[in-house]
Design an enzyme around this catalytic site. Structure first.
Site, short mmCIF file in Angstrom:
data_model
loop_
_atom_site.label_atom_id
_atom_site.label_comp_id
_atom_site.label_asym_id
_atom_site.label_seq_id
_atom_site.Cartn_x
_atom_site.Cartn_y
_atom_site.Cartn_z
N GLU A 101 -11.26 3.93 1.86
CA GLU A 101 -10.10 3.03 1.87
C GLU A 101 -8.88 3.76 1.32
O GLU A 101 -9.01 4.68 0.51
CB GLU A 101 -10.46 1.79 1.02
CG GLU A 101 -9.35 0.81 0.75
CD GLU A 101 -8.77 0.13 1.97
OE1 GLU A 101 -8.42 0.83 2.95
OE2 GLU A 101 -8.60 -1.09 1.95
N ASP A 102 -7.71 3.34 1.75
CA ASP A 102 -6.50 3.97 1.22
C ASP A 102 -6.15 3.47 -0.18
O ASP A 102 -6.04 4.24 -1.11
CB ASP A 102 -5.30 3.80 2.19
CG ASP A 102 -5.02 2.36 2.59
OD1 ASP A 102 -5.77 1.44 2.18
OD2 ASP A 102 -4.05 2.13 3.33
N ARG A 167 3.68 7.21 7.65
CA ARG A 167 2.27 7.60 7.53
C ARG A 167 2.11 9.12 7.53
O ARG A 167 1.13 9.65 7.02
CB ARG A 167 1.45 7.04 8.71
CG ARG A 167 1.26 5.53 8.69
CD ARG A 167 0.18 5.15 9.69
NE ARG A 167 0.23 3.74 10.04
CZ ARG A 167 -0.39 2.76 9.37
NH1 ARG A 167 -1.08 3.05 8.29
NH2 ARG A 167 -0.31 1.52 9.77
P1 5GP Z 1 -6.07 -5.66 -1.09
O1 5GP Z 1 -6.90 -6.48 -0.17
O2 5GP Z 1 -6.84 -4.82 -2.06
O3 5GP Z 1 -5.02 -6.48 -1.79
O4 5GP Z 1 -5.19 -4.76 -0.19
C1 5GP Z 1 -5.60 -3.62 0.27
C2 5GP Z 1 -4.71 -3.11 1.37
O5 5GP Z 1 -3.34 -3.50 1.21
C3 5GP Z 1 -4.69 -1.62 1.31
O6 5GP Z 1 -5.77 -1.10 1.99
C4 5GP Z 1 -3.38 -1.30 1.96
O7 5GP Z 1 -3.57 -1.27 3.35
C5 5GP Z 1 -2.49 -2.45 1.59
N1 5GP Z 1 -1.65 -2.06 0.44
C6 5GP Z 1 -1.85 -2.29 -0.87
N2 5GP Z 1 -0.90 -1.72 -1.61
C7 5GP Z 1 -0.08 -1.09 -0.75
C8 5GP Z 1 1.09 -0.27 -0.92
O8 5GP Z 1 1.58 0.00 -2.01
N3 5GP Z 1 1.63 0.23 0.23
C9 5GP Z 1 1.13 -0.05 1.46
N4 5GP Z 1 1.76 0.46 2.50
N5 5GP Z 1 0.03 -0.79 1.65
C10 5GP Z 1 -0.56 -1.31 0.56
MG MG Z 2 -6.09 -0.41 3.81
MG MG Z 3 -0.58 -1.26 6.11
#
Ligand code: 5GP
Ligand code: MG
Ligand code: MG
Length: 179
Positions: A101-102, A167
């Site tokens: 995961e990113d 990206r």
């Molecule tokens: P979660 O479900 O943990 O809230 O969100 C995860 C996803 O939200 C990450 O995999 C990512 O795709 C997106 N996300 C969370 N923080 C950021 C951020 O700072 N920048 C971007 N571009 N996407 C984010």
């Molecule tokens: Mg993601």
């Molecule tokens: Mg995104």
């Protein structure tokens, strides 16, 4: 797509990322020593650069697959609904799986993905996230490996977008709105 004017301040250099990816790959290599073929599952699209670098550092047989779930769309707010947009090609029952995961932010995405994949009965299921924002967490989940913990900033680069832009930046930067 219109976005407000912004600049990107470097937060993590390409060099630091490369060093961290190498170290993580060593740890993962130990965890999966002896695995016949590890299924490395990238969550599209934000993990595509990370998985490319990580997979090349892994000195073990891997199969690369992708899963796409919906979370953010183009907005900066996370939604709690997670839908499968593209499912795995691989059958993972009885196999070793690493989810890549990113960013783990609220944790909803990763926790849904882990529940989904666990229901398919892999032998071993582990997770790695390049970035972690612990201050934003709304669930119990923690990735088994994390590249970097970061503060609550909106970041881009190294696969991660803002409205599908940035990206291709080689580093991680934080978005600062300039007006
Ligand atoms: P979660 O479900 O943990 O809230 O969100 C995860 C996803 O939200 C990450 O995999 C990512 O795709 C997106 N996300 C969370 N923080 C950021 C951020 O700072 N920048 C971007 N571009 N996407 C984010
Ligand atoms: Mg993601
Ligand atoms: Mg995104």
């Amino acid at each position: 797509m219109t976005t407000r004017a912004y600049v990107i301040d470097e937060m993590i250099s390409a060099k630091s990322i490369a060093a961290r990816v190498e170290a993580l790959a060593k740890e993962i290599g130990k965890e999966f020593e002896g695995t016949e073929q590890l299924v490395v599952v990238g969550l599209l699209r934000g993990s595509f650069v990370f998985i490319a670098d990580l997979a090349r550092e892994l000195k073990l047989p891997v199969e690369v697959d992708f899963l796409e779930v919906s979370s953010y769309g183009n907005a900066m707010e996370t939604s709690r609904e997670v839908r499968i947009l593209k499912d795995l090609r691989a059958a993972i029952e009885g196999r070793d799986v690493l989810v890549v995961e990113d960013i783990v932010d609220t944790g909803h995405t990763l926790s849904h993905v882990v529940n989904l994949l666990a229901s398919r009965n892999p032998r071993k299921l582990k997770t790695i996230a390049l970035l972690d924002k612990p201050s934003r967490r709304e669930t119990e989940i923690r990735a088994d490996w994390t590249g970097f913990e970061i503060p609550d900033e909106f970041v881009v680069g190294y696969g991660i977008d803002y409205a599908q832009r940035d990206r291709n930046l080689p580093h991680i930067g934080k978005v600062r709105f300039s007006e």
